[in-house]
Design a protein around this motif. Sequence first.
Motif, short mmCIF file in Angstrom:
data_model
loop_
_atom_site.label_atom_id
_atom_site.label_comp_id
_atom_site.label_asym_id
_atom_site.label_seq_id
_atom_site.Cartn_x
_atom_site.Cartn_y
_atom_site.Cartn_z
N CYS A 272 107.60 66.10 118.38
CA CYS A 272 106.28 65.49 118.58
C CYS A 272 105.69 65.15 117.21
N ALA A 274 103.60 62.45 116.97
CA ALA A 274 102.44 61.59 117.22
C ALA A 274 101.15 62.24 116.71
N LEU A 307 101.95 68.83 123.08
CA LEU A 307 102.94 69.76 122.54
C LEU A 307 102.78 71.15 123.14
N PHE A 322 104.62 68.93 114.45
CA PHE A 322 104.11 68.73 113.11
C PHE A 322 102.82 69.52 112.96
N LEU A 324 99.58 68.94 110.51
CA LEU A 324 98.93 68.19 109.43
C LEU A 324 97.70 68.99 109.02
N LYS A 336 100.32 77.29 114.63
CA LYS A 336 100.70 76.25 115.62
C LYS A 336 102.08 76.55 116.20
N LYS A 340 101.99 77.10 120.17
CA LYS A 340 102.58 76.04 121.00
C LYS A 340 104.03 76.34 121.38
N1 CTP Z 1 99.56 67.41 119.40
C1 CTP Z 1 99.74 67.08 120.71
N2 CTP Z 1 98.68 66.79 121.52
C2 CTP Z 1 97.42 66.85 121.02
C3 CTP Z 1 97.22 67.20 119.67
C4 CTP Z 1 98.31 67.47 118.87
O1 CTP Z 1 100.89 67.02 121.17
N3 CTP Z 1 96.41 66.58 121.81
C5 CTP Z 1 100.74 67.73 118.57
C6 CTP Z 1 101.00 66.79 117.43
O2 CTP Z 1 101.88 65.75 117.83
C7 CTP Z 1 101.65 67.71 116.38
C8 CTP Z 1 101.06 69.06 116.68
O3 CTP Z 1 100.50 68.98 117.98
O4 CTP Z 1 103.05 67.79 116.58
C9 CTP Z 1 99.99 69.50 115.72
O5 CTP Z 1 99.01 68.49 115.58
P1 CTP Z 1 97.81 68.65 114.55
O6 CTP Z 1 96.94 67.45 114.61
O7 CTP Z 1 98.34 69.08 113.20
O8 CTP Z 1 97.03 69.90 115.08
P2 CTP Z 1 96.21 70.16 116.38
O9 CTP Z 1 97.05 70.94 117.32
O10 CTP Z 1 95.60 68.90 116.90
O11 CTP Z 1 95.09 71.15 115.82
P3 CTP Z 1 93.98 70.86 114.69
O12 CTP Z 1 93.64 69.38 114.78
O13 CTP Z 1 92.86 71.76 115.06
O14 CTP Z 1 94.62 71.24 113.37
#
Ligand code: CTP
Length: 402
Positions: A272, A274, A307, A322, A324, A336, A340
């Motif tokens: 994942c 995205a 995810l 991922f 970020l 994470k 997850k």
């Molecule tokens: N992700 C996902 N669905 C979401 C948000 C995130 O599948 N609604 C996935 C992203 O594709 C990535 C991972 O979760 O592989 C982590 O995304 P990230 O933006 O780093 O973190 P978040 O889980 O959104 O948490 P935060 O923004 O609080 O750091």
Amino acid sequence: MLEKKKILLGITGGISAYKCAHLVRLLVKEGAEVKVIVTAAATTFVSPQTLSVLSRNEVVSDFFDSNHNWQSHVQLAEWADLMLIAPLTANTLAKMAVGQCDNILMATYLSARTKIIIAPAMDLDMYRHPTVIKNLAIIQSFGNLVIPAEFGELASGLVGEGRMAEPETIVDYVKNYFRQSLPLIGIKALVNAGPTYEAIDPVRFIGNRSSGKMGLAIAEALAGMGAEVSLVLGPSSISVSNSSILVYHVESSDDMYAATLKNYVDMDIVVCAAAVADYKPLKAATEKIKKLEKEFDLHLVKTKDILEELGKRKKKQILVGFALETQHLEKNALVKLQKKNLDIVVANSATEAGSGFGGDTNKITILDKHNKKQEFELKSKEEVALDIVNYIIAYKKQNSTS
Ligand code: CTP
């Protein structure tokens, strides 16, 4: 498919040698680096100059080149990822069967440690002769692969088996050979990539700056290793040139959630990548919102975490996410990984120079659920994708044997 593969083509003296000009062209077009060795007899059917222009390399015909320099058959053999001999005459076949070395082609053949693929070509009765049949069996028992001669009209005017396989057939055979030796053959992989757009009204949305480049590079690297790849791609201007990748175009996080989950069950590897929006408008207006008010509040609600849902439903899949982050990169990435239920998390910084969204480079640290960690230098997204896919392959290997 044959990108950067080093192919040594040996041409012997059969009439179909003229087709080798086309064969070299096709191999080069597929991305292969080609070097050609010809026997003296082959040069009466195809010109070394033509082969040299098409292969972009000097053609080797003797132990000494035109400047009287020694040409090392051992180096030639070591250079190659694959040696192809086409057309293979009954004469060279017989030499291969007994190990007779009277030219540079035979010296290279006898020195080669790579796989050898041969495409015989001879007249119908020769092809059926017991010594030819026996010699073909002998060279196959040494591990050489044979592309059988085809049925058709022969140079003699006779019709039957003996024509060299067509250049297209030979290229397909070579591609198949490399495909089978790839580490992810028979493996299904799913990647999601790009941003999501969350509609405010029919003309406006909430989006983010993700380009989708990192996810696409991962999908291409997985496909390059032989995996059957599906890509769920959010709205992005990038185009997918690898036609073996099955692309599902989506727009919103709900669409991406549905497409990713629908394809999940059968998958062996899921990445994942995205940048899914974390929030979306509670309800998208059906008509364009007019600017009537001085202030305008948008009521946002959390999107589904794709995810996290995959982590809950995980069975056989290797699940890669991922992280970020702008601070506490490793600590937050590990949170994470656990929350997850991931196997591997790729951590990258949103603030470090050259890293994160938009650009062509990235700097990552990979962490896995067995507490392993590997840090990488700043690299192009294509190189980063290869690092990630190689990590997944090593992880898969370790976890299927332990
Ligand atoms: N992700 C996902 N669905 C979401 C948000 C995130 O599948 N609604 C996935 C992203 O594709 C990535 C991972 O979760 O592989 C982590 O995304 P990230 O933006 O780093 O973190 P978040 O889980 O959104 O948490 P935060 O923004 O609080 O750091």
